[in-house]
Design a protein around this motif. Structure first.
Motif, PDB file in Angstrom:
ATOM      1  N   MET A 189       3.311  -6.672  -7.727  1.00 40.30           N
ATOM      2  CA  MET A 189       2.385  -5.531  -7.691  1.00 40.30           C
ATOM      3  C   MET A 189       2.565  -4.653  -8.927  1.00 40.30           C
ATOM      4  SD  MET A 189       1.931  -2.444  -4.912  1.00 40.30           S
ATOM      5  CE  MET A 189       3.264  -1.396  -5.505  1.00 40.30           C
ATOM      6  N   LEU A 218      -0.582  -4.435 -11.380  1.00 44.36           N
ATOM      7  CA  LEU A 218      -1.280  -3.141 -11.463  1.00 44.36           C
ATOM      8  C   LEU A 218      -0.885  -2.371 -12.720  1.00 44.36           C
ATOM      9  CD1 LEU A 218      -1.433  -1.817  -7.791  1.00 44.36           C
ATOM     10  CD2 LEU A 218      -3.086  -3.197  -9.051  1.00 44.36           C
ATOM     11  N   LEU A 219      -0.052  -2.976 -13.541  1.00 47.81           N
ATOM     12  CA  LEU A 219       0.347  -2.400 -14.826  1.00 47.81           C
ATOM     13  C   LEU A 219       1.021  -1.040 -14.637  1.00 47.81           C
ATOM     14  CD1 LEU A 219      -2.962  -3.424 -16.596  1.00 47.81           C
ATOM     15  CD2 LEU A 219      -0.795  -4.620 -16.748  1.00 47.81           C
ATOM     16  N   LEU A 220       1.795  -0.941 -13.559  1.00 46.48           N
ATOM     17  CA  LEU A 220       2.531   0.298 -13.298  1.00 46.48           C
ATOM     18  C   LEU A 220       3.687   0.408 -14.286  1.00 46.48           C
ATOM     19  CD1 LEU A 220       2.450   0.024  -9.426  1.00 46.48           C
ATOM     20  CD2 LEU A 220       1.686   2.034 -10.703  1.00 46.48           C
ATOM     21  N   PRO A 221       3.875   1.586 -14.889  1.00 47.17           N
ATOM     22  CA  PRO A 221       4.931   1.740 -15.897  1.00 47.17           C
ATOM     23  C   PRO A 221       6.289   1.982 -15.233  1.00 47.17           C
ATOM     24  CG  PRO A 221       3.660   3.764 -15.731  1.00 47.17           C
ATOM     25  CD  PRO A 221       3.061   2.797 -14.736  1.00 47.17           C
ATOM     26  N   GLN A 268       6.061   9.026  -9.263  1.00 43.02           N
ATOM     27  CA  GLN A 268       5.945   8.550 -10.654  1.00 43.02           C
ATOM     28  C   GLN A 268       7.315   8.261 -11.263  1.00 43.02           C
ATOM     29  OE1 GLN A 268       2.881  10.473 -13.035  1.00 43.02           O
ATOM     30  NE2 GLN A 268       2.081  11.443 -11.178  1.00 43.02           N
ATOM     31  N   THR A 322       0.830  -1.204   0.000  1.00 43.62           N
ATOM     32  CA  THR A 322       0.000   0.000   0.000  1.00 43.62           C
ATOM     33  C   THR A 322       0.864   1.253   0.000  1.00 43.62           C
ATOM     34  OG1 THR A 322      -1.788  -1.158   1.140  1.00 43.62           O
ATOM     35  CG2 THR A 322      -1.782   1.256   1.295  1.00 43.62           C
ATOM     36  N   ALA A 366       2.757   1.698  -3.308  1.00 39.84           N
ATOM     37  CA  ALA A 366       1.857   2.166  -4.377  1.00 39.84           C
ATOM     38  C   ALA A 366       1.649   3.675  -4.260  1.00 39.84           C
ATOM     39  CB  ALA A 366       0.517   1.430  -4.312  1.00 39.84           C
ATOM     40  N   LYS A 367       1.458   4.155  -3.039  1.00 39.70           N
ATOM     41  CA  LYS A 367       1.267   5.597  -2.828  1.00 39.70           C
ATOM     42  C   LYS A 367       2.522   6.383  -3.197  1.00 39.70           C
ATOM     43  CE  LYS A 367      -1.917   4.755   1.020  1.00 39.70           C
ATOM     44  NZ  LYS A 367      -2.851   5.597   1.788  1.00 39.70           N
ATOM     45  N   ASN A 413       2.830   6.703  -6.798  1.00 29.60           N
ATOM     46  CA  ASN A 413       1.908   7.672  -7.392  1.00 29.60           C
ATOM     47  C   ASN A 413       2.351   9.111  -7.153  1.00 29.60           C
ATOM     48  OD1 ASN A 413       0.268   5.737  -8.532  1.00 29.60           O
ATOM     49  ND2 ASN A 413      -1.024   5.567  -6.720  1.00 29.60           N
TER      50      ASN A 413
END
Lengths: 277, 277
Positions: free
Chosen positions: B140, B144-147, B120, B110, B113-114, B117
């Motif tokens: 993760m 979550l398809l994070l680039p 980036q 968690t 992820a924050k 964001n």
């Protein structure tokens, strides 16, 4: 999820007014269905969806991912067998629509987080018709510190008030005639509220229950071959989604409900003391 | 989480070699602590952390968020009372370090992820010493398809093999003398593995257990006033983190363990048949 109607296209047009480019995702998301639900039967109308989006002249790109692309760890509907990353908005997902569908908002939050990461939008547009979804996603955006502004667009309605829905296509003409009962019930409840006054839940919801009971009896009396049945009526605080026994002065709230008209489950809602979810 | 040591600075330097700008976050994350754990006691050494980062000449910015900024819905350690958006990597969070700390990897996923964001980043750097964390976060990012490209940087060690850790500061000189036992145990286990051969778990772990038992007995016999105790040894597949009864030919795996030296819990790991987590 596709099966686009004018309500969806309204979101697309609104987005086009406010943004330089608009990406529309069409993806029937397995993670928001339980094993006994209608994942396989959910309407898939890609050709007409595509034509509507082209006609709208408002859509810059359509995102049509495969299930395997959206769920790299795979996805099964049996929650006990699921693996991989999931997003859950705790405290806003278990009530209202989450009671019959405890898996639902976890599936929604997860897929929307993924779509956000693919598209990386500045703004995201959702329909107010799915009120709880709007509240859950606004909380997700805030809590995960996503650099996205959310817009919740008012529900598009037929001229008699029926909220547009992909599921309205399942209604026979007789069902369609009575399907406005939820809109009428919620409107009547909302009409009891005078601004800047405290109200009891019972007082607010009484005319709504009366309308639904009356329509249900009328349908039964006329022997139309289908039933009308209330699932629930709800009055919740707009932030916490907790059911209110008393609506405070100026307290922002959501009046919502779900009814069955024959086998079709319809939902609707209106906002109290606030303009946007 | 701050309390920076050379292992952390290695990540910063590696990032600086490979990237135009490097952001270091320092945040002691409440969500990865249980109520009975050491959130309040966790070392906070911001001044020396800051000086080390300046000295490194590799850090472009330090991110020092407040708890209320990272958890807009608030955060309590009592999981039953938590509200808000959480990310969970199901299937990789319940085993190994997740057995004594079932809340831990949900808190880690968690907060990361924050942080992603906010910053980036194109690349994210983590230490291989927290092997399960690397596997969870890589999953993760993928799911979550994070680039984001993840890099897991090999563990930095003292000259006698002890893995650097913020917790090593708790060791007395006598404890420090024997603290290499886990490194030695895992090295001995790894030495049993000849590439392209099938091995039984028992055969691999036998010398590791022997070393730990021997050191524990020696410490007891010498009456040093503290105990050495094995928590666990683990041999898992690198993708699924399932314990292996048999290591297949060329199968990528993680050899890991945790020991108590006095009251201090130390972890370490080595990779089998793969170079990076």
């Amino acid at each position: 999820m596709g099966a686009l109607h004018e309500g969806h296209l309204e979101l697309v047009k609104k987005a086009r007014e406010e943004c330089d480019a608009v990406v529309v995702s069409i993806f029937v998301n397995p993670a928001q269905f339980a094993p006994h639900e209608d994942l396989d039967q959910y309407p898939r109308t890609l050709e007409t969806d595509y034509a509507s989006l082209v006609d709208s002249k408002s859509c810059s790109a359509i995102l049509l991912p495969k299930v395997s692309e959206m769920y790299p760890s795979g996805i099964t509907l049996d929650r006990t067998q699921q693996r991989g990353a999931f997003v859950e908005v705790v405290g806003l997902s278990h009530q209202m629509e989450g009671i019959p569908r405890p898996h639902f908002f976890r599936g929604v939050a997860t897929v929307v987080a993924k779509l956000f990461n693919i598209v990386q939008p500045d703004r995201a547009y959702f329909g107010q018709k799915d009120a709880q979804q709007c509240v859950v996603l606004r909380a997700m955006i805030r809590d995960l510190l996503l650099p996205i502004t959310m817009r919740a667009i008012p529900t598009r309605r037929e001229s008699d008030g029926l909220a547009l829905s992909s599921r309205n296509r399942y209604l026979t003409p007789e069902m369609r005639n009575v399907a406005t009962l939820l809109y009428k019930a919620i409107s009547a409840a909302k009409a009891t509220i005078v601004s800047d006054t405290v109200h009891d839940r019972e007082e607010i919801l009484k005319p709504a229950y009366a309308i639904i009971n009356q329509v249900a009896e009328d349908v039964k009396a006329q022997g139309l071959g289908f039933e009308v049945k209330l699932d629930y009526l709800s009055l919740v605080d707009v932030e916490t989604l907790t059911e209110l026994q008393v609506l405070g002065k100026g307290q922002a709230a959501i009046l919502s409900g779900a009814v069955y008209v024959g086998g079709t489950r319809l939902i609707d809602n209106m906002l109290i003391n606030t303009d946007e979810l």
